[in-house]
Design an enzyme around this catalytic site. Structure first.
Site, PDB file in Angstrom:
ATOM      1  CB  SER A  38      -0.951  -0.067   1.315  1.00  0.00           C
ATOM      2  OG  SER A  38      -1.794   1.009   1.154  1.00  0.00           O
TER       3      SER A  38
ATOM      4  CD  GLU B 288      -8.984   3.309  -1.365  1.00  0.00           C
ATOM      5  OE1 GLU B 288      -8.513   3.123  -0.187  1.00  0.00           O
ATOM      6  OE2 GLU B 288      -8.401   3.019  -2.306  1.00  0.00           O
TER       7      GLU B 288
ATOM      8  CG  HIS C 284      -7.976   5.942   3.681  1.00  0.00           C
ATOM      9  ND1 HIS C 284      -7.799   4.668   3.933  1.00  0.00           N
ATOM     10  CD2 HIS C 284      -8.489   5.749   2.176  1.00  0.00           C
ATOM     11  CE1 HIS C 284      -7.689   3.625   3.165  1.00  0.00           C
ATOM     12  NE2 HIS C 284      -8.192   4.615   2.116  1.00  0.00           N
TER      13      HIS C 284
ATOM     14  CB  CYS D 184      -8.621   0.922   9.743  1.00  0.00           C
ATOM     15  SG  CYS D 184      -7.639   2.554   9.011  1.00  0.00           S
TER      16      CYS D 184
ATOM     17  CG  HIS E  28      -3.496  -4.646  -1.599  1.00  0.00           C
ATOM     18  ND1 HIS E  28      -3.362  -3.392  -1.854  1.00  0.00           N
ATOM     19  CD2 HIS E  28      -3.728  -4.697  -0.351  1.00  0.00           C
ATOM     20  CE1 HIS E  28      -3.173  -2.604  -0.928  1.00  0.00           C
ATOM     21  NE2 HIS E  28      -3.339  -3.277   0.059  1.00  0.00           N
TER      22      HIS E  28
ATOM     23  CG  ASN F 296      -0.875   2.200   5.265  1.00  0.00           C
ATOM     24  OD1 ASN F 296       0.105   2.384   6.323  1.00  0.00           O
ATOM     25  ND2 ASN F 296      -1.802   1.700   5.379  1.00  0.00           N
TER      26      ASN F 296
ATOM     27  CB  ALA G 190       1.997   1.936   9.650  1.00  0.00           C
TER      28      ALA G 190
END
Length: 416
Positions: A22, A162, A230, A347, A128, A25, A27
């Site tokens: 991702s 999303e 996001h 999330c 993914h 993102n 992390a």
């Protein structure tokens, strides 16, 4: 039972791994290639659901998807054994755990036909995640089959959507008309923008929302570039409270003015960058908390443990709850396995405002059901998955057996 907010958490699946799929993102990218622990991840998620029940909240869950996704690989003229490593990883991703991306939800009080509308997200930006929507739609058509709901297929490509991670709602109560806010992006310092403005507009039209009570707001480019892939990484809303970082929106002044014009009683809590730098807000997932209204009144923030470990965040939060604002309680949960893959408490959940009696009861949980799910997780979920294990046929078999056992336990054979 009456209309209320129900938090549906995605049960973390047995294929949970750190493949770093991702971009944007931070992390997920930072932990790519590390060993993941699916069993611990799922048990942490179950403990979070238990904590919600202990607060008096109504709790549901969504199921892990089929993994590996053989049908998706077949559509690409390959299979899990022959696929390129990145395609295999995409076919094994446990990303449906992040239920905030499953759909956008408009409660019945906001819609023209008086039904709760849910539009499944297409998630087309990330390969993914792009193959999640058919199974999400299948679960929704069972869970929300009652005429009180209208379940919509995704907005078509190329308009990326999303889900609720880029949608907020403010209202004086669950059954009162609210203001729905669709947040989109334009640019993000080289990271892909995942939420398109046209997707939000299409969903608003499809749900029959009142244009006078619907806002379309741009996320700040600075926030996206910093890793806020996001909106729910930099802002969250509940009831009449908007909790956001100073750098969350491209034009916060206009947005706040519009919001106050429609909802004069709104409380806007803006965290200044001078107190909590954007990098601290994102790394701690301060805003990826669940902001909830408690049954006895008042609001609480359900935060990841990382918030307490970030001094700027924890100091600011304690000053806030010591004041006279609407958020007066902090609840910490351990979701470290999810956090390491880029998803915090918010999330993991999708909020649906509805009467629980109208929902297929197999998707709602209590302590007893969570006990039985946890026992199954202990028995079937892998203890660990290293990156090179994704090529192991025995792992694929074990993952499939785990999901099959879960479907039997929950009596949801129609999803097999």
């Amino acid at each position: 039972m009456g209309v209320r907010e129900i938090n549906f958490d995605g049960l973390i699946g047995p294929s949970h791994n750190y493949a770093g799929l991702s971009p944007g993102n931070l992390a997920a990218s930072a932990n790519a290639g590390k060993v993941a622990h699916p069993r611990a991840a799922a048990l942490q998620g179950i403990a979070k659901m238990r904590a919600n029940l202990a607060l008096g909240l109504t709790q549901g869950l969504f199921l892990p998807h089929r993994r590996p996704d053989h049908r998706w690989l077949a559509s690409l003229a390959t299979n899990v054994g022959d696929a390129a490593p990145w395609l295999r990883a995409a076919a094994l991703s446990a990303s449906p755990m992040w239920a905030a991306n499953a759909a956008t939800v408009s409660p019945a009080a906001d819609t023209a036909d008086g039904r709760c509308h849910l539009t499944v997200a297409n998630l087309v930006t990330m390969p993914h995640r792009s193959h999640e929507w058919p199974e999400t739609l299948a679960q929704f058509r069972i869970a929300f089959a009652n005429p009180a709901f209208a379940v919509h297929a995704p907005v078509p490509p190329p308009f990326g959507d999303e889900g609720a991670a880029n949608h907020m709602r403010l209202a004086p109560g669950p059954d009162a008309p609210g203001v729905e806010i669709f947040v989109h992006g334009f640019a993000g310092g080289g990271f892909p923008v995942r939420q398109h403005a046209e997707a939000g507009r299409a969903i608003a039209r499809s749900h029959g929302l009142d244009p006078a009570r619907t806002l379309h707001v741009a996320q700040s480019e600075v926030a996206i570039a910093a890793g806020a892939f996001h909106n729910d990484v930099v802002a969250v809303a509940d009831g009449l409270t908007l909790f956001a970082h100073e750098q969350a929106f491209a034009d916060a002044a206009t947005f706040y003015a519009d919001l106050r014009r429609i909802l004069p009683d709104v409380a806007i809590i803006e965290v200044p960058a001078s107190a909590v730098p954007l990098c601290d807000a994102i790394s701690s997932y301060l805003f990826n908390a669940q902001l909830v209204t408690l049954p006895e009144g008042g609001q609480a923030l359900i935060l990841p443990g990382e918030a307490r470990e970030t001094p700027s965040v924890w100091n600011w939060l304690n000053e806030m709850v010591a004041g006279n604002g609407p958020i007066r309680r902090l609840e910490l949960v351990d979701v470290r396995q999810s956090m390491a893959n880029g998803g915090g408490p918010a999330c993991l959940r999708l909020r649906v405002v509805a009467d629980p009696a109208t929902i297929d009861q197999r998707f709602l949980v209590d302590e007893d059901r969570l006990d039985r799910i946890a026992a199954l997780v202990e028995q079937y979920w892998p203890d660990s998955i290293a990156p090179d294990a994704l090529a192991d046929p025995d792992l694929w078999t074990n993952i499939e057996a785990a999901r099959a056992a879960l479907l039997v336990l929950l009596e949801l054979d129609e999803l097999s």
